[in-house]
Design an enzyme around this catalytic site. Structure first.
Site, PDB file in Angstrom:
ATOM      1  N   LYS A   1      98.912  44.175  83.996  1.00  0.00           N
ATOM      2  CA  LYS A   1     100.263  43.748  83.630  1.00  0.00           C
ATOM      3  C   LYS A   1     100.495  44.070  82.159  1.00  0.00           C
ATOM      4  CE  LYS A   1     103.303  39.707  83.867  1.00  0.00           C
ATOM      5  NZ  LYS A   1     103.382  38.286  84.214  1.00  0.00           N
TER       6      LYS A   1
ATOM      7  N   SER B   1     107.007  36.766  87.185  1.00  0.00           N
ATOM      8  CA  SER B   1     107.131  37.946  86.350  1.00  0.00           C
ATOM      9  C   SER B   1     105.995  38.938  86.570  1.00  0.00           C
ATOM     10  CB  SER B   1     107.169  37.520  84.884  1.00  0.00           C
ATOM     11  OG  SER B   1     105.919  36.978  84.497  1.00  0.00           O
TER      12      SER B   1
ATOM     13  N   SER C   1     103.831  33.276  88.086  1.00  0.00           N
ATOM     14  CA  SER C   1     103.960  34.739  88.077  1.00  0.00           C
ATOM     15  C   SER C   1     102.862  35.495  88.788  1.00  0.00           C
ATOM     16  CB  SER C   1     103.994  35.242  86.652  1.00  0.00           C
ATOM     17  OG  SER C   1     105.215  34.956  86.107  1.00  0.00           O
TER      18      SER C   1
HETATM   19  N1  GLN Z   1     109.531  32.100  86.425  1.00  0.00           N
HETATM   20  C1  GLN Z   1     108.849  31.334  85.446  1.00  0.00           C
HETATM   21  C2  GLN Z   1     109.446  31.602  84.087  1.00  0.00           C
HETATM   22  O1  GLN Z   1     110.329  32.375  84.006  1.00  0.00           O
HETATM   23  C3  GLN Z   1     107.392  31.627  85.457  1.00  0.00           C
HETATM   24  C4  GLN Z   1     107.076  33.003  85.051  1.00  0.00           C
HETATM   25  C5  GLN Z   1     105.641  33.138  84.646  1.00  0.00           C
HETATM   26  O2  GLN Z   1     104.775  32.493  85.244  1.00  0.00           O
HETATM   27  N2  GLN Z   1     105.386  33.953  83.638  1.00  0.00           N
HETATM   28  O3  GLN Z   1     109.065  31.034  83.102  1.00  0.00           O
END
Ligand code: GLN
Length: 477
Positions: free
Chosen positions: A89, A164, A172
């Site tokens: 990532k 994400s 994510s």
């Molecule tokens: N959707 C959540 C956020 O926007 C989690 C995303 C993540 O785990 N990086 O913060």
């Protein structure tokens, strides 16, 4: 764009699981170069449809493969992930590969070194294929917030792949895994070093693997987990996850009801939520029947603070993000312009910084930040009480699974995380795995465990996977 990505012809290299691939590369049946070439070819076929990568550099990939092949020719032993292609990532620093965290602000950033987990992957002879797209700085649940374009779900191109993506702050890893029919683990907070991770919300950020199967994922976790003097929040106990699992797996496969002693808590509110898609609920109920047939007992558990946990998560994550992102001040990271923040940051990131700054400002800190911290404590307490009654907690990963591109934004998108953020707030290990893998769009099941019990969570996942997807874990590939 709708439809599906081009199918591939059944192919031994692409289908091999990690254990089989490593064995073939070590014995010289396949060279690392052959493996790398086959994967690069597949990436070339699918990328125009999916857009999962921000960077794939064929030359860099082939150089790594050649180094592994030379090592073998010299008779040197190869590492635990010999020739296994891994994508990173884009919020993990990788020497030689630009690292942008999905942000325009970092579009030319060349990290001086690798993140600890990347270093560990390389030292075990994995091949870094490229850097994957992500919502800017990890903020989002659909991969539509990336500065470099939208990513599509490989199972159905009209749907989002989840977001994400690889590093997990609030879901994510688990949510994209569930949306795309693969397996993802958010380890216990601290299990994997955060050194070299572009920070989003430091008290929640957790690095973890996604893979085709729980057993593949375990091979990766074995390598990346463990204490790191450069991350003082990393867990100090050493991890030998792989050996431990192998032993328990051997013991488990010898008995007919391997889960005889296991008490599974069923997260009542999650299963009863009206938004939960009915096919998702049915798939989970079926999974529970399978687990019961393996000997597990089932106990309904109430964890009522769903909405409060999600609200608290967004206050805390934004507060920490507003502090962490202050370092992008137009002086560092190659961006010498006054307009850095105006032009360099996307709308969602700016919204979070404003939200976080507001929640931390004097006059509001009690009403928002401190109150959110109290909710975090209550969520932790809920889990402690739950784990007095059961060993693992089972629930869905997301309310309704993958949704159509362009259909959710703002608070609607935040609400997608209600089922993943509780384990994040409490720092607990949580695994997402498909519970009806043969469906066109598989449903994700989430297994949460006590703090530090990553191995237990994986073991349960492996037992379930052995019964429901025997081919994917087979050693005789
Ligand atoms: N959707 C959540 C956020 O926007 C989690 C995303 C993540 O785990 N990086 O913060």
């Amino acid at each position: 764009m709708t439809g599906f990505v081009p199918r591939y012809h059944p192919d031994e290299i692409l289908e091999a699981n990690v254990a089989a691939l490593v064995q073939k590369v070590r014995t010289g049946t396949w060279t690392a170069t052959q493996v790398a070439e086959r994967y690069l070819q597949r990436v070339r076929e699918t990328e125009p449809f999916i857009g999962a990568y921000l960077l794939v550099d064929d030359q860099l990939v082939l150089e790594q493969a050649a180094t592994i092949d030379q090592k073998r020719q010299r008779g040197e032993p190869l590492g635990l992930l010999a020739g296994v292609p891994v994508s990173i990532k884009d919020n993990l620093l990788t020497k030689g590969f630009t690292t942008t965290a999905g942000s325009r602000l970092l579009q030319r950033y060349q990290p001086p070194e690798d993140a600890t987990c990347v270093k560990r992957l390389r030292s075990e002879d994995a091949i870094i294929l490229g850097k994957t797209a992500m919502d800017e700085f990890g903020m989002g649940s659909s991969s539509e917030n990336c500065a470099y374009g939208v990513v599509r779900n490989p199972l159905d191109l009209s749907l989002v792949p989840g977001g994400s993506s690889g590093g997990n702050t609030g879901g994510s890893i688990r949510q994209p895994a569930a949306f795309c029919g693969v397996v993802g683990l958010k380890p216990s907070y601290g299990r994997v070093s955060r050194y070299g991770l572009v920070a989003y919300a430091s008290s929640l950020d957790t690095v973890g693997p996604m893979a085709r199967s729980v057993s593949d994922l375990t091979h990766c976790l074995t390598v990346i987990a463990g204490p790191d003097p450069r991350d003082l929040t990393s867990l100090s106990e050493p991890t030998n996850i792989h050996d431990f699992l192998r032993e328990t797996e051997e013991a488990l496969s010898a008995v007919a009801k391997p889960l005889r002693q296991v008490r599974l808590g069923i997260w009542k509110e999650a299963l009863e939520m009206p938004q939960l898609a009915s096919h998702g609920r049915q798939a989970l109920e079926e999974a529970l029947r399978t687990l019961t047939s393996l000997g597990a007992s089932i106990i309904p558990i109430s964890m009522p603070r769903l909405r409060a946990a999600c609200a608290a998560y967004y206050v805390l994550a934004s507060s920490e993000a507003s502090a962490n992102l202050a370092r992008y001040d137009g002086v560092r990271y190659w961006q010498m312009t006054r307009r850095t923040r105006t032009l360099g940051l996307g709308a969602e990131v700016k919204r979070r910084i404003m939200l976080g700054t507001f929640a931390l400002s004097s006059g509001y800190v009690d009403a928002y930040y401190r109150r959110a911290m109290q909710v975090r404590q209550l969520v932790k307490r809920d889990f402690e009480l739950a784990f007095q009654q059961c060993d693992y907690l089972i629930g869905p990963v997301s309310p309704a699974g993958a949704f159509a591109l362009g259909t959710k934004a703002g608070v609607d998108l935040y609400a997608e995380d209600v089922l993943t953020v509780p384990a994040s707030l409490a720092g607990l290990p949580a695994l997402a795995l498909p519970c009806n893998p043969k469906a066109t769009l598989p449903t994700g099941m989430q297994i949460m465990g006590r703090y530090g019990d990553d191995v237990g969570v994986l073991r349960l996942g492996i037992v379930y996977e052995r019964v429901t997807r025997p081919l994917i874990t087979s050693d005789e590939q």
